[in-house]
Design a protein around this motif. Structure first.
Motif, mmCIF file in Angstrom:
data_model
loop_
_atom_site.group_PDB
_atom_site.id
_atom_site.type_symbol
_atom_site.label_atom_id
_atom_site.label_comp_id
_atom_site.label_asym_id
_atom_site.label_seq_id
_atom_site.Cartn_x
_atom_site.Cartn_y
_atom_site.Cartn_z
ATOM 1 N N ARG A 200 7.804 13.304 33.792
ATOM 2 C CA ARG A 200 8.379 14.418 33.033
ATOM 3 C C ARG A 200 9.890 14.484 33.242
ATOM 4 N N VAL A 201 10.363 14.061 34.414
ATOM 5 C CA VAL A 201 11.800 14.061 34.685
ATOM 6 C C VAL A 201 12.498 13.018 33.819
ATOM 7 N N GLY A 202 11.954 11.814 33.794
ATOM 8 C CA GLY A 202 12.546 10.767 32.972
ATOM 9 C C GLY A 202 12.529 11.104 31.495
ATOM 10 N N GLU A 203 11.411 11.636 31.024
ATOM 11 C CA GLU A 203 11.294 11.983 29.601
ATOM 12 C C GLU A 203 12.313 13.057 29.222
ATOM 13 N N LYS A 204 12.458 14.059 30.077
ATOM 14 C CA LYS A 204 13.409 15.138 29.783
ATOM 15 C C LYS A 204 14.848 14.622 29.836
ATOM 16 N N LEU A 205 15.158 13.758 30.801
ATOM 17 C CA LEU A 205 16.512 13.220 30.896
ATOM 18 C C LEU A 205 16.845 12.388 29.660
ATOM 19 N N ALA A 206 15.915 11.581 29.201
ATOM 20 C CA ALA A 206 16.152 10.782 27.996
ATOM 21 C C ALA A 206 16.386 11.681 26.789
ATOM 22 N N ALA B 108 2.711 12.718 31.206
ATOM 23 C CA ALA B 108 4.150 12.811 30.946
ATOM 24 C C ALA B 108 4.629 14.248 30.792
ATOM 25 N N ASN B 109 3.734 15.169 30.451
ATOM 26 C CA ASN B 109 4.101 16.572 30.287
ATOM 27 C C ASN B 109 3.886 17.394 31.555
ATOM 28 N N GLY B 110 3.439 16.738 32.627
ATOM 29 C CA GLY B 110 3.203 17.435 33.877
ATOM 30 C C GLY B 110 1.820 18.039 34.010
ATOM 31 N N LEU C 60 11.734 2.495 31.521
ATOM 32 C CA LEU C 60 11.094 3.701 31.001
ATOM 33 C C LEU C 60 12.163 4.695 30.573
ATOM 34 N N PRO C 61 11.825 5.625 29.664
ATOM 35 C CA PRO C 61 12.795 6.654 29.265
ATOM 36 C C PRO C 61 13.308 7.432 30.477
ATOM 37 N N GLY C 62 14.632 7.600 30.542
ATOM 38 C CA GLY C 62 15.232 8.329 31.646
ATOM 39 C C GLY C 62 15.608 7.466 32.828
ATOM 40 N N ASP C 63 15.285 6.180 32.785
ATOM 41 C CA ASP C 63 15.776 5.277 33.832
ATOM 42 C C ASP C 63 17.303 5.243 33.774
#
Length: 263
Positions: A45-51, A236-238, A153-156
């Protein structure tokens, strides 16, 4: 694709007009800086939100590049409630201050204290690796992560300690299977308790999340079925999913909201 902030409208690092006059902060194809490592947070969820935030920042022409005004973006981001797409005043960042500010935004939006204060220890590319590691990030140095997008991955966060940093936005073609395989190796396979299915039909999936396919050996459970609960994984949504054992030998993932503890 990556979100990349590298220079002002004149191709320089300072002195330009506030805001993005064109390609100051942009979404562009991955390129080799080269990258020293990739910083990855263990929570998806952190990576997805950062992306998500990085893409919004790159597409907002109010956000430009200037090292002499590099923290004005953070001030504007705070006022916009950590939503870079809502910033309506011209402001500036550079590569490191932009990434650090966005990670702080993720911390505030998701309630993660270690990320809220990341700017107290991360101030430029040279100290980001250590600061982010202390905040819970994994440091990936294998060439699989630093030489292409295949395993990203998204947010890397793509980091060259000496000069640059950027944010990956998409999922690499081999990233999901590689990530899942690594995580499955760490899952507990011994039952912790027994649960009962409360839904009329409950899909059993290959990994946590409704977008994953069902397992071939036992694609669905019926209401009243009992399963062994072995572990818990967040999607991915926690949202928590249970890693279950069925009939003593089949393993898969089910949504935790449809399981009632029996024993």
């Amino acid at each position: 694709m990556i979100a990349n902030s590298g220079h002002d409208e004149h191709g320089r690092y300072t002195g330009g007009k506030a805001g993005d006059q064109g390609r100051e902060w942009e979404v562009r194809q991955w390129y080799s800086r080269p990258w020293s490592c990739v910083l990855r947070h263990p929570e998806r969820r952190v990576g997805e939100k950062l992306a998500q935030l990085a893409r919004a920042a790159a597409l907002n022409d109010h956000i430009g590049y200037d090292q002499s005004q590099r923290w004005s973006f953070l001030a504007a981001l705070r006022l916009a409630n950590w939503q870079p797409g809502l910033i309506a005043v011209d402001c500036e960042a550079d590569c490191s201050s932009g990434v650090i500010s966005l990670v702080m935004g993720v911390g505030y939006l998701l309630g993660i204290d270690s990320l809220k204060k990341i700017n107290s220890s991360a101030t430029y590319t040279g100290n980001m690796r250590q600061a982010f590691r202390m905040a819970g990030y994994q440091v990936l140095t294998d060439h699989r992560y630093t030489t292409s997008t295949r395993y990203l991955l998204p947010g890397d966060i793509l980091l060259n300690d000496a000069s640059h940093v950027a944010i990956n936005l998409d999922t690499g073609v081999s990233a999901v299977t590689s990530s899942i395989a690594a995580q499955k190796g760490a899952l507990n396979t011994t039952p912790k308790w027994i649960g009962e299915v409360t839904a009329s039909s409950l899909s059993v999936r290959t990994w946590a999340g409704v977008g994953n396919p069902t397992i071939k050996s036992w694609p669905a459970l019926a209401k009243g079925n009992w399963v062994d609960i072995c572990d818990t994984v967040s999607d991915a949504n926690g949202t928590p999913w249970y890693y279950v054992r069925i009939y003593g030998k089949y393993y898969g993932f089910v949504h935790s909201g449809y399981i009632r503890k029996v024993v």
